[in-house]
Write a protein that holds these residues in place. Sequence first.
Motif, PDB file in Angstrom:
ATOM      1  N   ALA A 102       8.598   0.800   0.057  1.00  0.00           N
ATOM      2  CA  ALA A 102       8.241   0.645  -1.354  1.00  0.00           C
ATOM      3  C   ALA A 102       6.727   0.488  -1.469  1.00  0.00           C
ATOM      4  O   ALA A 102       6.085  -0.153  -0.634  1.00  0.00           O
ATOM      5  N   ILE A 103       6.166   1.065  -2.523  1.00  0.00           N
ATOM      6  CA  ILE A 103       4.731   0.995  -2.768  1.00  0.00           C
ATOM      7  C   ILE A 103       4.507   0.961  -4.280  1.00  0.00           C
ATOM      8  O   ILE A 103       5.244   1.606  -5.037  1.00  0.00           O
ATOM      9  N   ARG A 104       3.535   0.197  -4.711  1.00  0.00           N
ATOM     10  CA  ARG A 104       3.192   0.144  -6.131  1.00  0.00           C
ATOM     11  C   ARG A 104       2.786   1.542  -6.580  1.00  0.00           C
ATOM     12  O   ARG A 104       2.074   2.259  -5.862  1.00  0.00           O
ATOM     13  N   ALA A 105       3.242   1.958  -7.741  1.00  0.00           N
ATOM     14  CA  ALA A 105       3.017   3.339  -8.194  1.00  0.00           C
ATOM     15  C   ALA A 105       1.536   3.703  -8.243  1.00  0.00           C
ATOM     16  O   ALA A 105       1.152   4.796  -7.814  1.00  0.00           O
ATOM     17  N   SER A 106       0.696   2.824  -8.739  1.00  0.00           N
ATOM     18  CA  SER A 106      -0.730   3.151  -8.808  1.00  0.00           C
ATOM     19  C   SER A 106      -1.328   3.290  -7.407  1.00  0.00           C
ATOM     20  O   SER A 106      -2.170   4.161  -7.168  1.00  0.00           O
ATOM     21  N   ASP A 107      -0.882   2.467  -6.462  1.00  0.00           N
ATOM     22  CA  ASP A 107      -1.341   2.607  -5.074  1.00  0.00           C
ATOM     23  C   ASP A 107      -0.836   3.905  -4.458  1.00  0.00           C
ATOM     24  O   ASP A 107      -1.526   4.540  -3.662  1.00  0.00           O
ATOM     25  N   ALA A 108       0.376   4.303  -4.843  1.00  0.00           N
ATOM     26  CA  ALA A 108       0.927   5.573  -4.358  1.00  0.00           C
ATOM     27  C   ALA A 108       0.062   6.745  -4.822  1.00  0.00           C
ATOM     28  O   ALA A 108      -0.210   7.670  -4.053  1.00  0.00           O
ATOM     29  N   VAL A 109      -0.381   6.694  -6.063  1.00  0.00           N
ATOM     30  CA  VAL A 109      -1.238   7.758  -6.591  1.00  0.00           C
ATOM     31  C   VAL A 109      -2.567   7.766  -5.844  1.00  0.00           C
ATOM     32  O   VAL A 109      -3.075   8.832  -5.477  1.00  0.00           O
ATOM     33  N   LEU A 110      -3.123   6.588  -5.578  1.00  0.00           N
ATOM     34  CA  LEU A 110      -4.377   6.515  -4.821  1.00  0.00           C
ATOM     35  C   LEU A 110      -4.197   7.077  -3.409  1.00  0.00           C
ATOM     36  O   LEU A 110      -5.026   7.854  -2.938  1.00  0.00           O
ATOM     37  N   LEU A 111      -3.109   6.720  -2.742  1.00  0.00           N
ATOM     38  CA  LEU A 111      -2.844   7.242  -1.401  1.00  0.00           C
ATOM     39  C   LEU A 111      -2.694   8.759  -1.423  1.00  0.00           C
ATOM     40  O   LEU A 111      -3.240   9.460  -0.562  1.00  0.00           O
TER      41      LEU A 111
END
Length: 181
Positions: A102-111
């Motif tokens: 699981a990853i925070r959506a905004s962090d997923a976009v950054l990654l």
Amino acid sequence: MTKIPLKFRSVSQIVGSEKLGLLVLVDEQEQSQLAIPCDPAMLQQFELRMMNVPIKHLLLPEVLWQVISSQTDMQFEILITDIIEEQYRAILYNTETLEPVAIRASDAVLLSFIGNVPLYIEEKLMKRQSVPYRRSSMGVAMPLNAISSKMLEEALDKAVKDENYELASHLRDEMRRRKLL
């Protein structure tokens, strides 16, 4: 399950709120957009990268991604799976083992932005949450169910103050649906 590929388009700040920004994602055909709410710290992270600051290769996300990609042959993808309590849920998958994290959506976009990691959304969620994308649009539309309760209250107060009663009515209806009123 059908996945829709997404790509990062832009970052925007919500007018009247320094506490919330939006990461705008579009489908491959640039027909539909999805707005992912983010905090000011994430807005700053994207600004650093979009301004191409000279030290961006020394920032922790870039360094960690460099270590992962240079020392392993693992491949990843990210899938936005749901929206629960006004927050998008995202999962980072190892494409070989399908092991989810699981990853925070905004962090997923950054990654995805930093490491060119493929980013997807479940088709049903995209249909439910997306709005038409207009390249020249000055604003960003987003579904009310992706806005926090506190922000809804602030938006309602502002709509009433600005005498925008149609918007106030929509916001009030969403607050009642959430049982905030």
